[in-house]
Every structure is written in C-alpha cells, then in structure tokens.
Design a protein around this motif. Structure first.
Motif, PDB file in Angstrom:
ATOM      1  N   TYR B  11      -1.052 -47.560 -85.342  1.00 12.43           N
ATOM      2  CA  TYR B  11      -0.708 -46.448 -86.228  1.00 12.43           C
ATOM      3  C   TYR B  11      -1.466 -46.552 -87.548  1.00 12.43           C
ATOM      4  O   TYR B  11      -1.994 -45.570 -88.057  1.00 12.43           O
ATOM      5  CB  TYR B  11       0.805 -46.435 -86.468  1.00 12.43           C
ATOM      6  CG  TYR B  11       1.261 -45.400 -87.453  1.00 12.43           C
ATOM      7  CD1 TYR B  11       1.546 -45.742 -88.770  1.00 12.43           C
ATOM      8  CD2 TYR B  11       1.400 -44.057 -87.077  1.00 12.43           C
ATOM      9  CE1 TYR B  11       1.956 -44.790 -89.678  1.00 12.43           C
ATOM     10  CE2 TYR B  11       1.807 -43.111 -87.984  1.00 12.43           C
ATOM     11  CZ  TYR B  11       2.092 -43.483 -89.285  1.00 12.43           C
ATOM     12  OH  TYR B  11       2.491 -42.546 -90.185  1.00 12.43           O
ATOM     13  N   LYS B  12      -1.540 -47.778 -88.072  1.00 12.75           N
ATOM     14  CA  LYS B  12      -2.168 -47.942 -89.381  1.00 12.75           C
ATOM     15  C   LYS B  12      -3.694 -47.818 -89.312  1.00 12.75           C
ATOM     16  O   LYS B  12      -4.336 -47.503 -90.299  1.00 12.75           O
ATOM     17  CB  LYS B  12      -1.803 -49.302 -90.001  1.00 12.75           C
ATOM     18  CG  LYS B  12      -0.343 -49.365 -90.450  1.00 12.75           C
ATOM     19  CD  LYS B  12      -0.017 -50.677 -91.149  1.00 12.75           C
ATOM     20  CE  LYS B  12      -0.105 -50.511 -92.658  1.00 12.75           C
ATOM     21  NZ  LYS B  12       0.274 -51.751 -93.350  1.00 12.75           N
ATOM     22  N   PRO B  15      -6.416 -42.936 -87.502  1.00  9.92           N
ATOM     23  CA  PRO B  15      -5.979 -41.732 -88.217  1.00  9.92           C
ATOM     24  C   PRO B  15      -5.566 -40.587 -87.299  1.00  9.92           C
ATOM     25  O   PRO B  15      -4.668 -39.817 -87.635  1.00  9.92           O
ATOM     26  CB  PRO B  15      -7.202 -41.324 -89.046  1.00  9.92           C
ATOM     27  CG  PRO B  15      -8.311 -42.215 -88.656  1.00  9.92           C
ATOM     28  CD  PRO B  15      -7.809 -43.304 -87.794  1.00  9.92           C
ATOM     29  N   GLN B  18      -2.062 -41.311 -86.312  1.00 10.47           N
ATOM     30  CA  GLN B  18      -1.201 -41.012 -87.462  1.00 10.47           C
ATOM     31  C   GLN B  18      -0.909 -39.521 -87.548  1.00 10.47           C
ATOM     32  O   GLN B  18       0.237 -39.111 -87.724  1.00 10.47           O
ATOM     33  CB  GLN B  18      -1.874 -41.454 -88.762  1.00 10.47           C
ATOM     34  CG  GLN B  18      -1.788 -42.927 -89.045  1.00 10.47           C
ATOM     35  CD  GLN B  18      -2.343 -43.271 -90.403  1.00 10.47           C
ATOM     36  OE1 GLN B  18      -2.284 -42.456 -91.315  1.00 10.47           O
ATOM     37  NE2 GLN B  18      -2.897 -44.454 -90.544  1.00 10.47           N
ATOM     38  N   GLN B  19      -1.959 -38.741 -87.417  1.00 10.78           N
ATOM     39  CA  GLN B  19      -1.794 -37.296 -87.551  1.00 10.78           C
ATOM     40  C   GLN B  19      -0.923 -36.748 -86.415  1.00 10.78           C
ATOM     41  O   GLN B  19      -0.048 -35.923 -86.644  1.00 10.78           O
ATOM     42  CB  GLN B  19      -3.161 -36.615 -87.543  1.00 10.78           C
ATOM     43  CG  GLN B  19      -3.098 -35.162 -88.000  1.00 10.78           C
ATOM     44  CD  GLN B  19      -4.449 -34.482 -87.930  1.00 10.78           C
ATOM     45  OE1 GLN B  19      -5.222 -34.710 -87.011  1.00 10.78           O
ATOM     46  NE2 GLN B  19      -4.737 -33.636 -88.905  1.00 10.78           N
ATOM     47  N   GLU B  22       2.603 -37.642 -87.084  1.00  7.23           N
ATOM     48  CA  GLU B  22       3.104 -36.863 -88.219  1.00  7.23           C
ATOM     49  C   GLU B  22       3.474 -35.454 -87.778  1.00  7.23           C
ATOM     50  O   GLU B  22       4.531 -34.936 -88.115  1.00  7.23           O
ATOM     51  CB  GLU B  22       2.027 -36.832 -89.310  1.00  7.23           C
ATOM     52  CG  GLU B  22       2.528 -36.318 -90.641  1.00  7.23           C
ATOM     53  CD  GLU B  22       3.801 -36.975 -91.105  1.00  7.23           C
ATOM     54  OE1 GLU B  22       3.899 -38.221 -91.055  1.00  7.23           O
ATOM     55  OE2 GLU B  22       4.737 -36.241 -91.496  1.00  7.23           O
TER      56      GLU B  22
END
Lengths: 90, 95
Positions: B11-12, B15, B18-19, B22
């Motif tokens: 996750y970190k 990207p 992550q998106q 989110e």
C-alpha cells in the motif's frame, strides 16, 4: 505481537497504530452523531438552532462521562464478583 | 500479522494500489452514509406511510440531510475540543 520483534518494522508498527487510532476516533464520531441526533433532534428544520446545539454539547460530555462510569463500574463488579465473565453469555 | 504488514508495505509503495483503495473506501463510506441517513430521516420525517411521498415529508428529508451533516460536523468539532480539554479520554471509550 511478533515473536521475531527485531524483524518488525517500527515505522510500519507506528503507521498501524496511528491508522487504528484514526479509525477508532472516526467510529466514535459516527456513534456519537447517531446517539446525539436521536436524543437532541426533534423535527429537522432549516438550520441547527441553539437549543439543539446546547443539547449536542451536553450529549458529547455526558456520553463520555457515561462510558467512564460504566468502565469503572464494570471493573468494580469484576473485583467483587470474581470471574463473572463466564456468566455473561457469549 | 505478516499478511497485514505485507499488504501495508504494498500500500505504501504502490500509488495505484493506494488510489484504488482510496476510491473503494470512499464508495463504501458513501453507501454507508446513504444507508444511515435513509434510516435516520425516515425515523424523523415519516409519519404513517401513505400512497406517495408528500411535499411536507420531502421538505423534512431535505432539512434532515442538511442538518445531519451539520450535526456530524458539530460533533466532530466538539469531540476534538473535548479531547484537548480532557486529555487522553480515548482509553475510557470502550473499543
């Protein structure tokens, strides 16, 4: 938590801790909004009147007091009754 | 915990992941909000259900959505304020 503690990334642990805290706080906001809405809101009007806002303020404070009170009481009960936890149905 | 750490690592560092998460989280939060508000505003605004939604009930629904958002913001601000005054009260709130 991890028997091979040296191999656990402390940054990662901290990240998890912070995210968990954020989530707990969000859940608290969510719960309190629902609870105080129920106690303080009559028929929703064109704006939040001051009487309702005062009720919200009291509600937040009293809810925290209640949570603390219950916690203290439970701890006290646990000391008095001993292992009462088996009597509480799962 | 290993799987969790692995997931958080990806996750970190990714990207796109992550998106994706989110966006999916937002969708889920929105759905939960719709669900919650429907229940809450039904409770406050609906008398005996009739053959259609009358305009008085609809006006109440409009006020309800707006006031619920106001309330949520109000409670959030109040809690943050209380947290600063009372210190670490969060341990007293049962998990």
């Amino acid at each position: 938590m991890d028997t091979q503690g040296d191999k656990t990334d402390p940054q990662l642990q901290q990240f998890i801790e912070i995210e968990s805290q954020k989530q707990r706080f969000q859940q608290l906001v969510h719960q309190m909004t629902e609870v105080c809405w129920e106690k303080c809101m009559d028929k929703p009007g064109p704006k939040l009147d001051s009487r309702t806002e005062v009720c919200f303020i009291n509600c937040v404070e009293r809810f925290i007091d209640t949570s603390q009170f219950i916690l203290n009481r439970l701890e006290q009960t646990q000391r008095t009754r001993g292992s009462f936890s088996e009597t509480i149905a799962d």
